[in-house]
Design an enzyme around this catalytic site. Sequence first.
Site, short mmCIF file in Angstrom:
data_model
loop_
_atom_site.label_atom_id
_atom_site.label_comp_id
_atom_site.label_asym_id
_atom_site.label_seq_id
_atom_site.Cartn_x
_atom_site.Cartn_y
_atom_site.Cartn_z
N LYS A 126 0.82 -1.21 0.00
CA LYS A 126 0.00 0.00 0.00
C LYS A 126 0.85 1.27 0.00
O LYS A 126 0.79 2.10 0.91
CB LYS A 126 -0.98 0.02 1.18
CG LYS A 126 -1.98 -1.13 1.11
CD LYS A 126 -3.10 -0.98 2.10
CE LYS A 126 -4.02 -2.18 2.09
NZ LYS A 126 -3.42 -3.41 2.69
P1 5BU Z 1 -8.32 -11.67 6.30
O1 5BU Z 1 -7.58 -12.48 7.30
O2 5BU Z 1 -9.04 -12.54 5.24
O3 5BU Z 1 -9.22 -10.67 6.94
O4 5BU Z 1 -7.16 -10.89 5.52
C1 5BU Z 1 -7.42 -9.97 4.52
C2 5BU Z 1 -6.14 -9.49 3.91
O5 5BU Z 1 -6.43 -8.53 2.92
C3 5BU Z 1 -5.22 -8.82 4.89
O6 5BU Z 1 -3.90 -9.09 4.49
C4 5BU Z 1 -5.51 -7.35 4.73
O7 5BU Z 1 -4.36 -6.56 5.00
C5 5BU Z 1 -5.86 -7.26 3.26
N1 5BU Z 1 -6.84 -6.20 2.95
C6 5BU Z 1 -8.11 -6.15 3.49
O8 5BU Z 1 -8.48 -7.00 4.29
N2 5BU Z 1 -8.96 -5.17 3.11
C7 5BU Z 1 -8.62 -4.20 2.23
O9 5BU Z 1 -9.45 -3.34 1.89
C8 5BU Z 1 -7.32 -4.27 1.68
C9 5BU Z 1 -6.45 -5.26 2.05
BR1 5BU Z 1 -6.80 -3.00 0.46
#
Ligand code: 5BU
Length: 426
Positions: free
Chosen positions: A259
């Site tokens: 990011k």
């Molecule tokens: P999760 O464990 O499925 O919640 O992880 C989601 C990943 O996607 C995590 O690495 C976040 O940093 C990333 N992410 C997110 O969740 N939402 C966003 O809007 C963005 C990145 Br951009």
Amino acid sequence: MWAKRPGNQYKLVCGVAYTGLPIATVISTKQGVPMLIRRKERKGYGTKKMVEGNFEAGQKCLMIEDVIVSGSSVYETVETLQELQLSVQDAVVFLDRQHGATANLSAMGINVVSVVTMTEMMAILLKHGLVDHTTHESVLEFISSHQDTSIVTKEKSSSKEGIQVMDRKKRSFKSRIATTNQPLARKLFEIMSIKKTNLCVAADVTTSKELLSLTEKVGPHICVLKTHIDILADFSQDTVAALKDLAVKHNFLIFEDRKFGDIGSTVASQYSGGAYKIVDWADLVTVHGLPGDGVIKGLASAVNGRTRGCVLVSQMSSSGTLTSEEYIKSCGKMAENHTSFVVGFVSQSSISGDPRFIVFTPGVQLNKTTDGLGQQYVTPRAAVFERGADVIIVGRGITQASDPVAAAKKYREEAFLAYEERVSIQ
Ligand code: 5BU
């Protein structure tokens, strides 16, 4: 269809290729109105004309089409005829699928009349017992939730033919390869269609050992592995070298969710320098649109001949996100201006219909709706089918499952099925 024509005194009719052609032919011969044919592709020989038939500038022409979805095909044809000084303001179609075409065309100054709309057609089928109530209702619901088609005009597009139809959601990954020259977008489309997966695992683990072991296990099921390399407690260049080997072995892309969000000069140094040297090993990185397009130019300046790309974060999954509609739109424009480096978007909605761009959607989990820290989850099907994601990003739903491989398989299967369904019916 003739009886439904919106006006009178048409000097010409023109069918939209291809199914509109035989219908226009019948109308032309029965009504004694001369007909034009607009080629789909310019002839490479002979007269090289796009439009065949006898006509004079200023003559009024009625468009004939069988089915309209977004209205793009009708518009493409009208655009060519208008360039030849023909007067084209009306179209008659047999079936209006009701995905926004009449509004889209009306915004372009074209008045469309249909013999039947999808809603009317469903009512007829229901009345005659040819569909059941459940199908009837699900079709109506589908129509009301799919009004987001749009038309791209020649001026707005820079594609080879001059026209980029905004049909991202209904095209297969394979067919989208030809729409882009961005090498990583092409590669990702290829991986997704060959491996039959649109799953990206967010490998948010804290040691190199866990990262490599997880990647080895889920590698066969993913198209992309997403990292947050700065959460590793023991990062070394050996870790990323091993990761790159696994990416080759299992055929997936590496996506560092860095990011970037600063001025061009700073992000160029952050991308290529420091301990991580991200540009050396990450195929893709995430970028915030906030700084303006200097951030993209800065990153691109550090690539030095490597095959790299970025994904613009246009909309976040977290509650209270500040990414407004206006911001999302601006990210779309930024991407259009940098198609050689921008591969697509991270988004929660169908930000763009442009088939060149790949939409990644995080915040996907089957068993939870939130994580207590602002994350909001939807199911793989909701992300792909309803929101228009191409790739789903799944972290804890897989990494914290008792059996991560079984979980990866399940997410993979659901997401790909939802994609196949989306492509088959839209
Ligand atoms: P999760 O464990 O499925 O919640 O992880 C989601 C990943 O996607 C995590 O690495 C976040 O940093 C990333 N992410 C997110 O969740 N939402 C966003 O809007 C963005 C990145 Br951009």
